[in-house]
Design an enzyme around this catalytic site. Structure first.
Site, short mmCIF file in Angstrom:
data_model
loop_
_atom_site.label_atom_id
_atom_site.label_comp_id
_atom_site.label_asym_id
_atom_site.label_seq_id
_atom_site.Cartn_x
_atom_site.Cartn_y
_atom_site.Cartn_z
N GLY A 153 0.81 -1.22 0.00
CA GLY A 153 0.00 0.00 0.00
C GLY A 153 0.84 1.27 0.00
O GLY A 153 0.39 2.31 -0.50
N ASP A 173 -2.93 2.71 7.53
CA ASP A 173 -3.24 1.98 8.78
C ASP A 173 -2.37 0.73 8.89
O ASP A 173 -2.87 -0.40 8.83
CB ASP A 173 -4.74 1.63 8.74
CG ASP A 173 -5.21 0.95 10.01
OD1 ASP A 173 -4.52 1.06 11.04
OD2 ASP A 173 -6.28 0.31 9.97
#
Ligand SMILES: C[S@@+](CC[C@H](N)C(=O)[O-])C[C@H]1O[C@@H](n2cnc3c(N)ncnc32)[C@H](O)[C@@H]1O
Length: 290
Positions: A153, A173
């Site tokens: 990510g 996150d």
């Protein structure tokens, strides 16, 4: 990769993160222009609270469970955002906890876009399946605008920015399992900010080793001259050691009014979830708005 969010779904950290996510999406939707939500560490998107992992850790009881009980008791004095969040969570069923991708994608409008990136292929497949089960609602996000990708990510901060919409909310996150992770996040954020300086970036972090943490947060704030805010909620008082005492979110470019709207929500949340009266809840500007 050992991390499995099934053990932690619905805990105090998820509650804070998802309240902030919903508040930011709501504020960004005050303008008609569409935007991208990029969830760089998306997870599976949906968690069965009756599964063995969730039952074993029982973390949801101290998070969403405890918040629900407080709201049922307090009635009228509950901040609107908390009420809305619990309604949204309940839409998925009493024993299912929705992750950030499902909460975000089901809140978006037809002109918005969602991209969830997940590195573990089995989890990425689960995410794709869970996103595809979201019912289409009038004016909501169409299935073709809810995308997933199996990838690192942090690479998305280069590859996917700036978004074609020129507006975006980027949720980062990470599991914080690797020693190099903080450095990787800092470098990725630096690259992301270079490409998209007006983006709303939201970084989740665990509160432990306070001095070390503060040094890292200040370093991130120095990557930009834009406003940077942190929102933290602890369950027990601060310690210098390595025990998790709470969690926080660092928000770059928070929309106007975000701080004042979050304050009563945070106060309520802290009183509902804390295990120790000295557990702090704070909103701090690291870079104040000009
Ligand atoms: C904390 S969980 C995500 C929870 C989710 N954001 C939510 O709120 O529902 C972190 C996820 O990131 C995944 N992951 C770990 N490293 C990654 C990376 N470099 N890129 C993308 N995903 C990663 C893990 O497999 C895990 O599913």
């Amino acid at each position: 990769m050992n991390y499995q969010h099934h053990f932690h779904a619905g805990n105090h950290a998820d509650v804070l993160k998802h309240l902030v996510l919903l508040q930011l999406i709501g504020l960004m939707q005050q303008k008609p222009g569409g935007f991208l939500v990029l969830d760089t560490h998306a997870g599976a998107g949906s968690y069965d609270l009756d599964a063995a992992e969730a039952r074993r850790s029982d973390e949801a009881s101290g998070g969403v469970g405890r918040l629900r009980a407080a709201v049922e008791q307090d009635g009228a004095v509950v901040p609107e955002l908390i009420r809305q969040y619990l309604v949204r969570v309940a839409e998925f069923g009493r024993r299912t906890y929705p992750g950030s991708p499902l909460l975000a994608a089901s809140s978006l409008r037809a002109q918005d876009r969602f991209l969830g990136v997940e590195m573990v292929s089995k989890v990425a497949r689960e995410l794709e399946r869970n996103l595809s089960t979201l019912p289409y609602t009038e004016g909501g996000l169409g299935a073709r605008r809810r995308m997933t990708r199996c990838d690192d990510g942090l690479r998305g901060l280069k590859a996917d920015l700036p978004p074609i919409e020129r507006r975006g909310l980027i949720l980062i996150d990470p599991p914080y399992e690797q020693t190099s992770e903080r450095e990787d996040i800092t470098l990725a954020l630096e690259a992301g900010l270079q490409r998209f300086s007006t983006g709303v970036f939201v970084l989740w972090y665990p509160i432990k080793q306070r001095e070390f943490l503060d040094r890292w947060l200040r370093r991130i704030a120095r990557l930009t001259t834009k406003p940077v805010l942190t929102i933290e909620n602890s369950i027990v008082r601060d310690e210098l050691g390595n025990r998790l005492t709470g969690s926080g979110l660092l928000v770059i470019n928070p929309p106007w009014q975000f701080e004042s709207l979050m304050q009563p929500t945070l106060t309520y949340l802290n009183q509902a979830l804390r295990e120790d009266e000295a557990a702090p809840a704070t909103v701090r500007w690291l870079n104040p708005p000009a």
